[in-house]
Design a protein around this motif. Structure first.
Motif, PDB file in Angstrom:
ATOM      1  N   ASP A  41       0.817  -1.221   0.000  1.00  0.00           N
ATOM      2  CA  ASP A  41       0.000   0.000   0.000  1.00  0.00           C
ATOM      3  C   ASP A  41       0.851   1.271   0.000  1.00  0.00           C
ATOM      4  OD1 ASP A  41      -2.399  -1.508   0.144  1.00  0.00           O
ATOM      5  OD2 ASP A  41      -1.965  -1.871   2.255  1.00  0.00           O
ATOM      6  N   PHE A  42       1.906   1.272   0.823  1.00  0.00           N
ATOM      7  CA  PHE A  42       2.780   2.451   0.913  1.00  0.00           C
ATOM      8  C   PHE A  42       4.238   2.027   0.786  1.00  0.00           C
ATOM      9  CE2 PHE A  42      -1.047   3.927   2.995  1.00  0.00           C
ATOM     10  CZ  PHE A  42      -1.157   5.239   2.563  1.00  0.00           C
ATOM     11  N   ARG A  43       5.078   2.985   0.382  1.00  0.00           N
ATOM     12  CA  ARG A  43       6.512   2.703   0.346  1.00  0.00           C
ATOM     13  C   ARG A  43       7.282   3.933   0.824  1.00  0.00           C
ATOM     14  NH1 ARG A  43       6.756   2.049  -6.196  1.00  0.00           N
ATOM     15  NH2 ARG A  43       6.370   4.227  -6.744  1.00  0.00           N
ATOM     16  N   LEU A  44       8.469   3.641   1.318  1.00  0.00           N
ATOM     17  CA  LEU A  44       9.351   4.694   1.814  1.00  0.00           C
ATOM     18  C   LEU A  44      10.714   4.512   1.148  1.00  0.00           C
ATOM     19  CD1 LEU A  44       9.930   6.905   4.152  1.00  0.00           C
ATOM     20  CD2 LEU A  44      10.967   4.975   5.337  1.00  0.00           C
ATOM     21  N   TYR A  45      11.177   5.529   0.425  1.00  0.00           N
ATOM     22  CA  TYR A  45      12.506   5.462  -0.179  1.00  0.00           C
ATOM     23  C   TYR A  45      13.536   5.852   0.883  1.00  0.00           C
ATOM     24  CZ  TYR A  45      10.488   4.810  -4.792  1.00  0.00           C
ATOM     25  OH  TYR A  45       9.805   4.283  -5.860  1.00  0.00           O
ATOM     26  N   VAL A  46      14.439   4.967   1.171  1.00  0.00           N
ATOM     27  CA  VAL A  46      15.404   5.176   2.252  1.00  0.00           C
ATOM     28  C   VAL A  46      16.343   6.330   1.921  1.00  0.00           C
ATOM     29  CG1 VAL A  46      17.322   4.082   3.516  1.00  0.00           C
ATOM     30  CG2 VAL A  46      15.193   2.819   3.091  1.00  0.00           C
ATOM     31  N   ILE A  61      23.284   1.756   1.367  1.00  0.00           N
ATOM     32  CA  ILE A  61      21.843   2.036   1.390  1.00  0.00           C
ATOM     33  C   ILE A  61      21.007   0.764   1.540  1.00  0.00           C
ATOM     34  CG2 ILE A  61      21.546   2.046  -1.142  1.00  0.00           C
ATOM     35  CD1 ILE A  61      19.571   4.439  -0.648  1.00  0.00           C
ATOM     36  N   GLN A  62      21.449  -0.334   0.916  1.00  0.00           N
ATOM     37  CA  GLN A  62      20.671  -1.562   1.011  1.00  0.00           C
ATOM     38  C   GLN A  62      20.739  -2.151   2.417  1.00  0.00           C
ATOM     39  OE1 GLN A  62      18.567  -2.303  -1.278  1.00  0.00           O
ATOM     40  NE2 GLN A  62      17.779  -4.073  -0.164  1.00  0.00           N
ATOM     41  N   GLN A  63      21.913  -2.079   3.008  1.00  0.00           N
ATOM     42  CA  GLN A  63      22.046  -2.560   4.398  1.00  0.00           C
ATOM     43  C   GLN A  63      21.178  -1.731   5.335  1.00  0.00           C
ATOM     44  OE1 GLN A  63      26.191  -2.662   5.538  1.00  0.00           O
ATOM     45  NE2 GLN A  63      26.703  -4.269   4.051  1.00  0.00           N
ATOM     46  N   GLN A  64      21.175  -0.402   5.123  1.00  0.00           N
ATOM     47  CA  GLN A  64      20.326   0.484   5.945  1.00  0.00           C
ATOM     48  C   GLN A  64      18.847   0.123   5.773  1.00  0.00           C
ATOM     49  OE1 GLN A  64      21.620   4.270   4.389  1.00  0.00           O
ATOM     50  NE2 GLN A  64      22.900   4.709   6.164  1.00  0.00           N
ATOM     51  N   THR A  65      18.452  -0.149   4.526  1.00  0.00           N
ATOM     52  CA  THR A  65      17.053  -0.486   4.220  1.00  0.00           C
ATOM     53  C   THR A  65      16.636  -1.754   4.956  1.00  0.00           C
ATOM     54  OG1 THR A  65      17.284   0.500   2.016  1.00  0.00           O
ATOM     55  CG2 THR A  65      15.437  -0.997   2.333  1.00  0.00           C
ATOM     56  N   GLU A  66      17.440  -2.785   4.843  1.00  0.00           N
ATOM     57  CA  GLU A  66      17.099  -4.068   5.460  1.00  0.00           C
ATOM     58  C   GLU A  66      17.122  -3.990   6.988  1.00  0.00           C
ATOM     59  OE1 GLU A  66      19.754  -6.824   3.556  1.00  0.00           O
ATOM     60  OE2 GLU A  66      18.837  -6.470   1.585  1.00  0.00           O
ATOM     61  N   LEU A  87      14.125   0.618  -0.722  1.00  0.00           N
ATOM     62  CA  LEU A  87      12.822   1.090  -0.222  1.00  0.00           C
ATOM     63  C   LEU A  87      12.202   0.060   0.696  1.00  0.00           C
ATOM     64  CD1 LEU A  87      10.404  -0.538  -1.961  1.00  0.00           C
ATOM     65  CD2 LEU A  87      11.183   0.982  -3.747  1.00  0.00           C
ATOM     66  N   ILE A  88      11.262   0.534   1.525  1.00  0.00           N
ATOM     67  CA  ILE A  88      10.537  -0.357   2.439  1.00  0.00           C
ATOM     68  C   ILE A  88       9.058  -0.314   2.074  1.00  0.00           C
ATOM     69  CG2 ILE A  88       9.924  -0.804   4.850  1.00  0.00           C
ATOM     70  CD1 ILE A  88      12.587   0.531   5.613  1.00  0.00           C
ATOM     71  N   ASN A  89       8.461  -1.500   1.922  1.00  0.00           N
ATOM     72  CA  ASN A  89       7.042  -1.608   1.573  1.00  0.00           C
ATOM     73  C   ASN A  89       6.206  -1.883   2.815  1.00  0.00           C
ATOM     74  OD1 ASN A  89       7.136  -1.419  -1.359  1.00  0.00           O
ATOM     75  ND2 ASN A  89       8.305  -3.324  -1.271  1.00  0.00           N
ATOM     76  N   PHE A  90       5.029  -1.249   2.873  1.00  0.00           N
ATOM     77  CA  PHE A  90       4.101  -1.426   3.994  1.00  0.00           C
ATOM     78  C   PHE A  90       2.749  -1.883   3.444  1.00  0.00           C
ATOM     79  CE2 PHE A  90       7.165   1.842   5.061  1.00  0.00           C
ATOM     80  CZ  PHE A  90       7.571   1.520   6.355  1.00  0.00           C
ATOM     81  N   THR A  91       2.252  -2.994   3.953  1.00  0.00           N
ATOM     82  CA  THR A  91       0.927  -3.481   3.561  1.00  0.00           C
ATOM     83  C   THR A  91       0.007  -3.396   4.772  1.00  0.00           C
ATOM     84  OG1 THR A  91       1.917  -4.993   1.973  1.00  0.00           O
ATOM     85  CG2 THR A  91      -0.365  -5.421   2.613  1.00  0.00           C
ATOM     86  N   CYS A  92      -1.130  -2.733   4.570  1.00  0.00           N
ATOM     87  CA  CYS A  92      -2.064  -2.506   5.683  1.00  0.00           C
ATOM     88  C   CYS A  92      -3.061  -3.654   5.797  1.00  0.00           C
ATOM     89  CB  CYS A  92      -2.812  -1.192   5.475  1.00  0.00           C
ATOM     90  SG  CYS A  92      -1.682   0.219   5.380  1.00  0.00           S
ATOM     91  N   ASN A  93      -3.663  -3.767   6.979  1.00  0.00           N
ATOM     92  CA  ASN A  93      -4.708  -4.752   7.233  1.00  0.00           C
ATOM     93  C   ASN A  93      -5.841  -4.530   6.223  1.00  0.00           C
ATOM     94  OD1 ASN A  93      -7.427  -5.404   8.447  1.00  0.00           O
ATOM     95  ND2 ASN A  93      -6.102  -6.416   9.920  1.00  0.00           N
ATOM     96  N   ARG A  94      -6.145  -5.589   5.473  1.00  0.00           N
ATOM     97  CA  ARG A  94      -7.092  -5.456   4.359  1.00  0.00           C
ATOM     98  C   ARG A  94      -8.496  -5.024   4.802  1.00  0.00           C
ATOM     99  NH1 ARG A  94      -3.936  -3.980   1.958  1.00  0.00           N
ATOM    100  NH2 ARG A  94      -2.766  -4.777   0.217  1.00  0.00           N
ATOM    101  N   LYS A  95      -8.987  -5.637   5.869  1.00  0.00           N
ATOM    102  CA  LYS A  95     -10.342  -5.312   6.339  1.00  0.00           C
ATOM    103  C   LYS A  95     -10.399  -3.855   6.813  1.00  0.00           C
ATOM    104  CE  LYS A  95     -14.023  -7.239   9.192  1.00  0.00           C
ATOM    105  NZ  LYS A  95     -14.389  -8.231  10.210  1.00  0.00           N
ATOM    106  N   LEU A  96      -9.338  -3.412   7.495  1.00  0.00           N
ATOM    107  CA  LEU A  96      -9.269  -2.032   7.989  1.00  0.00           C
ATOM    108  C   LEU A  96      -9.129  -1.051   6.824  1.00  0.00           C
ATOM    109  CD1 LEU A  96      -9.220  -0.454  10.687  1.00  0.00           C
ATOM    110  CD2 LEU A  96      -6.717  -0.546  10.585  1.00  0.00           C
TER     111      LEU A  96
END
Length: 578
Positions: A41-46, A61-66, A87-96
């Protein structure tokens, strides 16, 4: 809604990195959706965190990301966190996600996305937008269409974001062209013809006198004399000029009415004759205005002050130029309206004009010139009707209406409409606007009637068709009841993809507010139309259990509301039947 999820993720990042959550709000972006695969749903570029000093720039940068992804913990809102490449990916609760995204449509669908915290960070205030600005005593040229619809979009966008907007039409109602027209009307004009077809007659007179003036010094002298009389307030010259102006504004208002556009102020170069003298005197007092050997008044804009880049403000006979009047008008507007920003919408040939004008205003000590902006645009090529080359916008609108009416006559539903002609006009104008807004404004583009009016593809017709189809679906199913929707009934990927796409709406408006380009909103709405078309096939309302039908109707109703709101900002009137 999007701001709920963005805030929760920002809080999580703030706690983990011991920073204010506000530092992450604008760094988080909704992920563009794909019909072929599930996305986060969302992403953050490190790298954004590195550039903002939150993470060290010299680390891998990849080590920082992980490492950061491992530190962030899942919870009832964010159910999955994963590291990608930088980048870091965020997936939200589907029902919410379903629940929160549908809530605003029950409370106030017209405000969907506009109460976002992302948009609250934008500066508010009074925005003056100068657009359209055709020359009086001439029929509305098709070339003025771009300034008119782009300026209207900018005014609509700023207003929807909470600004106090002043829409100004700064008519070209002064200058040597009126010397020519005045002298020409004395020679070739007819009051009878002026009553019959006013702008056509003035256009014919202007063409005739221009031709005469090419080889006739007597006509050129008469034109200069007429304009000088106008500048010195001669009653005969002013009377003719005023008649031309009143006729023109009346005619133009008919065109603006067809386009669904209004202005708060009809101004013009003529309004600023007194201020021109004041501005000239101020420039002289400040030592900025110099006189050349030819007797012209100039301002030196060269960085070294070596007279290598001059801007002419006065002719040798002392009469003003377009830029002189623009400088005077800007100063007057600041005093009158106390604007926080002023936006000029004209074609890219005037980029140097505005650059010089803003430089001169700053040199005069007007620091607010920093908040003046020129939005430029390219040319439209190949705009023709069946009768040949197009000169007048009226011809373009008539042709769009006629072609659209012909296309609609092939459909069964057209026969059921009360006013198919009005619908054809609205959809035809939508097609014109979308074709114009699909690419970067600065680019020239080739006008294409057939592609513009296609019912399939990314066109204004497809946009209107999708909206009308959703309205029809809602009508057939008796509207949406106010009872709460069970969000667990909308967990199919088709539903979720639409809601994920809607997460981006506030970002699209934010991006549009930054660069004042309508393409972001057009592309967003087109993508929504394609997603809705898929959902229409895959999520039937008719024949489904009542609670499922109810949930799906809420999804379709919300999509319909966003389409209508987005179209309104673009300057398009949404039709509910087609």
């Amino acid at each position: 809604m999007a701001c709920f999820f963005r805030r929760r993720i920002a809080e999580k990042l703030g706690q983990t990195l011991q920073q204010s959550e506000d530092a992450f709000m604008s760094a988080l972006s909704a992920v563009p959706v794909s019909k072929k695969q599930q996305t986060a749903d969302f992403r953050l570029y490190v790298n954004t965190l590195r550039l903002n000093g939150i993470l060290p720039l010299d680390g891998d940068i990849q080590q920082q990301t992980e490492a950061l992804a491992r530190k962030l913990k899942q919870d009832s809102v964010v159910e999955d966190i994963s590291a990608g490449r930088g980048l870091i990916n965020f997936t939200c609760n589907r029902k919410l996600l379903v629940q929160k995204m549908l809530e605003p449509f029950v409370e106030d669908g017209d405000k969907f996305g506009l109460n976002s915290e992302l948009l609250k960070n934008l500066k508010k205030g009074t925005t003056l937008v100068e657009f359209s600005s055709p020359n009086i005593a001439k029929k509305f040229h098709a070339g003025h269409l771009r300034s008119t619809i782009i300026g209207n979009f900018i005014a609509n966008l700023k207003q929807s974001l909470g600004n106090n907007v002043i829409r100004m039409n700064y008519l070209g109602d002064w200058g040597m062209q009126f010397g020519l027209l005045g002298a020409g009307f004395d020679r070739f004009g007819s009051q009878e013809k002026l009553k019959e077809n006013p702008l056509q007659h003035l256009f014919d007179v202007y063409v005739q006198v221009n031709k005469e003036a090419e080889n006739n010094e007597e006509v050129q002298l008469a034109a200069r004399n007429f304009f000088r009389q106008l500048e010195h307030n001669d009653s005969h010259a002013v009377s003719i000029w005023r008649q031309f102006r009143e006729i023109t504004v009346k005619e133009y208002q008919q065109i603006y009415k067809r386009l669904g556009i209004h202005f708060d102020v009809y101004s013009g170069e003529s309004f600023h004759q007194d201020q021109v003298q004041e501005a000239v005197q101020q420039l002289q007092r400040q030592g900025l205005l110099q006189t050349t050997e030819k007797g012209t008044g100039v301002v030196d804009l060269s960085p070294a002050g070596d007279m290598s880049r001059l801007c002419t403000l006065l002719r040798s006979d002392g009469t003003s130029l377009y830029i002189t009047r623009d400088i005077a008008a800007a100063i007057d507007r600041k005093e009158k309206y106390q604007f926080d920003e002023m936006i000029y919408v004209t074609d890219k040939s005037q980029e140097h004009h505005f650059s010089h004008m803003f430089q001169i205003l700053k040199a005069m000590g007007h620091s607010w010139a920093e908040r003046c902006r020129h939005v430029s645009f390219g040319l439209v090529m190949g705009m023709k009707t069946r009768t040949g080359e197009v000169v007048f916008l009226e011809d373009v609108l008539d042709e769009a209406r006629a072609r659209m009416l012909h296309n609609m006559s092939q459909a069964k539903t057209t026969k059921e409409m009360e006013n198919p002609g009005d619908t054809a006009e609205t959809v035809g104008i939508s097609a014109l606007i979308v074709q114009d807004f699909k690419g970067p404004l600065h680019s020239d583009y080739k006008f294409d009637w057939d592609r513009m009016l296609q019912a399939q593809g990314d066109t204004g017709v497809f946009l209107q068709y999708t909206h009308a189809r959703l309205c029809s679906l809602i009508r057939r199913n008796g509207g949406i009841e106010e009872s709460p929707v069970d969000s667990s009934l909308l967990l199919e990927q088709t539903s979720v993809t639409i809601l994920q796409h809607l997460l981006r709406y506030d970002e699209v408006l934010y991006q549009s507010a930054q660069d004042l380009q309508p393409k972001h909103l057009v592309n967003f709405l087109m993508k929504l139309c394609h997603l809705v078309a898929s959902a229409h096939r895959e999520l039937p309302v008719k024949g489904s259990p009542q609670n499922v039908a109810q949930a799906r109707l809420r999804l379709f109703s919300g999509s319909c509301s966003v389409l209508a709101n987005g179209m309104k900002i673009l300057g398009i009137t949404a039709v509910d039947r087609m």
